[in-house]
Scaffold this motif. Structure first.
Motif, PDB file in Angstrom:
ATOM      1  N   TYR A 321       0.836  -1.201   0.000  1.00  0.00           N
ATOM      2  CA  TYR A 321       0.000   0.000   0.000  1.00  0.00           C
ATOM      3  C   TYR A 321       0.875   1.256   0.000  1.00  0.00           C
ATOM      4  O   TYR A 321       0.613   2.217  -0.737  1.00  0.00           O
ATOM      5  N   LYS A 322       1.922   1.246   0.804  1.00  0.00           N
ATOM      6  CA  LYS A 322       2.806   2.404   0.910  1.00  0.00           C
ATOM      7  C   LYS A 322       3.549   2.646  -0.404  1.00  0.00           C
ATOM      8  O   LYS A 322       3.687   3.782  -0.862  1.00  0.00           O
ATOM      9  N   VAL A 323       4.017   1.557  -1.030  1.00  0.00           N
ATOM     10  CA  VAL A 323       4.743   1.695  -2.292  1.00  0.00           C
ATOM     11  C   VAL A 323       3.809   2.177  -3.401  1.00  0.00           C
ATOM     12  O   VAL A 323       4.175   3.044  -4.207  1.00  0.00           O
ATOM     13  N   MET A 324       2.597   1.623  -3.445  1.00  0.00           N
ATOM     14  CA  MET A 324       1.649   2.047  -4.479  1.00  0.00           C
ATOM     15  C   MET A 324       1.309   3.522  -4.333  1.00  0.00           C
ATOM     16  O   MET A 324       1.190   4.258  -5.317  1.00  0.00           O
ATOM     17  N   LYS A 325       1.149   3.985  -3.094  1.00  0.00           N
ATOM     18  CA  LYS A 325       0.871   5.409  -2.869  1.00  0.00           C
ATOM     19  C   LYS A 325       2.060   6.241  -3.335  1.00  0.00           C
ATOM     20  O   LYS A 325       1.896   7.312  -3.939  1.00  0.00           O
ATOM     21  N   PHE A 326       3.269   5.756  -3.072  1.00  0.00           N
ATOM     22  CA  PHE A 326       4.475   6.452  -3.510  1.00  0.00           C
ATOM     23  C   PHE A 326       4.500   6.570  -5.034  1.00  0.00           C
ATOM     24  O   PHE A 326       4.789   7.640  -5.590  1.00  0.00           O
ATOM     25  N   LEU A 327       4.178   5.489  -5.727  1.00  0.00           N
ATOM     26  CA  LEU A 327       4.165   5.511  -7.190  1.00  0.00           C
ATOM     27  C   LEU A 327       3.123   6.496  -7.714  1.00  0.00           C
ATOM     28  O   LEU A 327       3.388   7.264  -8.651  1.00  0.00           O
ATOM     29  N   GLY A 328       1.936   6.475  -7.103  1.00  0.00           N
ATOM     30  CA  GLY A 328       0.888   7.394  -7.543  1.00  0.00           C
ATOM     31  C   GLY A 328       1.229   8.831  -7.284  1.00  0.00           C
ATOM     32  O   GLY A 328       1.002   9.706  -8.132  1.00  0.00           O
ATOM     33  N   ASP A 329       1.799   9.099  -6.102  1.00  0.00           N
ATOM     34  CA  ASP A 329       2.153  10.472  -5.751  1.00  0.00           C
ATOM     35  C   ASP A 329       3.246  11.031  -6.662  1.00  0.00           C
ATOM     36  O   ASP A 329       3.319  12.250  -6.876  1.00  0.00           O
ATOM     37  N   ASN A 330       4.100  10.150  -7.170  1.00  0.00           N
ATOM     38  CA  ASN A 330       5.203  10.594  -8.018  1.00  0.00           C
ATOM     39  C   ASN A 330       4.916  10.480  -9.506  1.00  0.00           C
ATOM     40  O   ASN A 330       5.775  10.800 -10.336  1.00  0.00           O
ATOM     41  N   ALA A 331       3.716  10.012  -9.855  1.00  0.00           N
ATOM     42  CA  ALA A 331       3.330   9.923 -11.256  1.00  0.00           C
ATOM     43  C   ALA A 331       2.864  11.293 -11.751  1.00  0.00           C
ATOM     44  O   ALA A 331       2.472  12.158 -10.961  1.00  0.00           O
ATOM     45  N   VAL A 332       2.898  11.477 -13.060  1.00  0.00           N
ATOM     46  CA  VAL A 332       2.492  12.740 -13.669  1.00  0.00           C
ATOM     47  C   VAL A 332       1.335  12.476 -14.622  1.00  0.00           C
ATOM     48  O   VAL A 332       1.434  11.622 -15.510  1.00  0.00           O
ATOM     49  N   ALA A 333       0.246  13.207 -14.429  1.00  0.00           N
ATOM     50  CA  ALA A 333      -0.920  13.032 -15.290  1.00  0.00           C
ATOM     51  C   ALA A 333      -0.635  13.590 -16.679  1.00  0.00           C
ATOM     52  O   ALA A 333      -0.051  14.672 -16.818  1.00  0.00           O
ATOM     53  N   LYS A 334      -1.039  12.844 -17.700  1.00  0.00           N
ATOM     54  CA  LYS A 334      -0.865  13.302 -19.068  1.00  0.00           C
ATOM     55  C   LYS A 334      -1.749  14.513 -19.331  1.00  0.00           C
ATOM     56  O   LYS A 334      -2.829  14.652 -18.763  1.00  0.00           O
ATOM     57  N   SER A 335      -1.295  15.377 -20.213  1.00  0.00           N
ATOM     58  CA  SER A 335      -2.115  16.517 -20.618  1.00  0.00           C
ATOM     59  C   SER A 335      -3.212  16.025 -21.553  1.00  0.00           C
ATOM     60  O   SER A 335      -3.173  14.908 -22.069  1.00  0.00           O
ATOM     61  N   ALA A 336      -4.205  16.864 -21.777  1.00  0.00           N
ATOM     62  CA  ALA A 336      -5.302  16.504 -22.673  1.00  0.00           C
ATOM     63  C   ALA A 336      -4.780  16.208 -24.076  1.00  0.00           C
ATOM     64  O   ALA A 336      -5.243  15.283 -24.753  1.00  0.00           O
ATOM     65  N   ASP A 337      -3.785  16.987 -24.532  1.00  0.00           N
ATOM     66  CA  ASP A 337      -3.210  16.774 -25.869  1.00  0.00           C
ATOM     67  C   ASP A 337      -2.504  15.418 -25.948  1.00  0.00           C
ATOM     68  O   ASP A 337      -2.627  14.707 -26.956  1.00  0.00           O
ATOM     69  N   GLU A 338      -1.771  15.068 -24.891  1.00  0.00           N
ATOM     70  CA  GLU A 338      -1.081  13.772 -24.881  1.00  0.00           C
ATOM     71  C   GLU A 338      -2.071  12.618 -24.892  1.00  0.00           C
ATOM     72  O   GLU A 338      -1.881  11.621 -25.587  1.00  0.00           O
ATOM     73  N   THR A 339      -3.144  12.763 -24.121  1.00  0.00           N
ATOM     74  CA  THR A 339      -4.169  11.727 -24.074  1.00  0.00           C
ATOM     75  C   THR A 339      -4.824  11.548 -25.427  1.00  0.00           C
ATOM     76  O   THR A 339      -5.044  10.433 -25.899  1.00  0.00           O
TER      77      THR A 339
END
Length: 356
Positions: A321-339
């Motif tokens: 759970y702690k590692v998954m939260k770490f991965l999510g917190d450090n992820a970057v959401a794609k922009s609308a153009d990238e999506t």
């Protein structure tokens, strides 16, 4: 035939139950790909008017109002009753109650009890001569004739709930419909955010797995596969079937099912190995705060988790759970153009594939 759920859960890394997982050292080796700043496609978190209305309608349906009426009780009504049960003139343990609300037709009590109150009015007393079923859980009463002396205190009929201030005050701590709607919308937003966070974490993990080089320990894979195969056989036996019969529920044969189990084992062990390696590199050590957060996220308590799964399994779950939260917190959401570009690229690739 009932569809069986895949049981291989060793590497499920969010809120899943982890049991019998091998240590990272024995599972194999991994060369991690980039795991910080991973780009993920995350939808916007919003609640539409339709979603809010649907939720409120479900709350209304779950909270009908029962209004006392001056008429004979009918099936579907609630009767408030006092009763005393006797066997050969002697009151028996557990056979009495005061102020019980009983829905007629619910089959909550033994056969004949509820039917015996249909037609009764407020203040009426009835004597019900009944017999407990032969397979009744209390051996001393199984198959025995008893008498219930019942007093009807009130008869209430079901009314569909209406969204007004009175309803809000009956089912919530709020005073007005507006406050209730705002709180309901906030709850929906919280739940959607939780789902998006989980999606973000899972996407990030899968990208890290895809970018990593993993070499699993054959012996560990074989051991885990055999454990899972035994789980399947036990489940099949519990459902009165065989491994071959279970395979049919997946639209495959026994060999195909075994391939599915093996693939699931390898995928789970790979994910777990990646997660454990990230935990080591980032020195992510789960503490009591993490245990409490994990329990709350899953609607339970730490004590209940430990009682159900054991200390070792809970420690692994919380670490994941702690590692998954770490991965999510450090992820970057794609922009609308990238999506949009990614969607167009996928569509083009599918078109070209069909053309070939």
């Amino acid at each position: 035939m009932k569809k069986f759920a895949l049981l291989c859960i060793c590497g499920a890394v969010a809120a899943a139950v982890l049991t019998g997982c091998a240590s990272s050292d024995s599972m194999g080796t991994v060369k991690l790909g980039e795991y910080k700043g991973v780009s993920v496609d995350v939808p916007a978190v919003e609640v539409t008017d339709e979603e809010l209305n649907s939720k409120i309608q479900s709350i209304l349906a779950a909270n009908p109002e029962y209004v006392e009426v001056d008429r004979a009780a009918q099936k579907g009504d609630i009767v408030n009753i006092d009763y005393v049960g006797t066997q050969d003139g002697v009151e028996f343990a557990g056979g009495s109650a005061t102020g019980l609300d009983l829905t007629l037709g619910s089959n909550r009590l033994i056969d004949g009890f509820e039917d015996g109150l249909i037609g009764a009015k407020k203040g009426e007393k009835r004597e019900l001569n009944l017999t407990f079923p032969e397979n009744y859980g209390e051996t001393a009463l199984a198959g025995q004739a008893v008498v219930f002396d019942v007093t009807v205190n009130a008869v209430k009929e079901k009314h569909d709930a209406v969204l007004d201030n009175a309803f809000v005050q009956r089912v919530s701590p709020f005073k007005t419909v507006e406050e209730f709607e705002e709180d309901t919308k906030a709850d929906l937003l919280t739940e959607k955010q939780r789902q998006v966070d989980s999606q973000k974490q899972q996407q990030a993990l899968q990208q890290v797995v895809d970018a990593s080089t993993v070499k699993l320990n054959r012996s560990a894979v074989s051991k885990r596969y055999n454990q899972e195969l035994d789980n399947y056989k036990a489940q099949a036996k519990a459902f009165g079937t065989t491994l071959s019969g279970m395979a049919q529920s997946y639209g495959t044969d026994e060999g195909g099912l075994k391939e599915m189990i093996m693939a699931s084992v390898k995928a789970d062990m790979t994910r777990q190995l990646v997660v454990d390696t990230i935990a080591g590199q980032e020195n992510l050590v789960a503490d009591d705060t993490d245990r409490q957060a994990f329990a709350e996220a899953n609607g339970t308590t730490v004590d209940a988790l430990v009682a159900n799964y054991g200390e070792e399994a809970v420690a692994q779950m919380v670490q994941n759970y702690k590692v998954m939260k770490f991965l999510g917190d450090n992820a970057v959401a794609k922009s609308a153009d990238e999506t949009q570009a990614a969607a167009e690229e996928t569509t083009q690739a599918q078109t070209e594939s069909k053309a070939q």
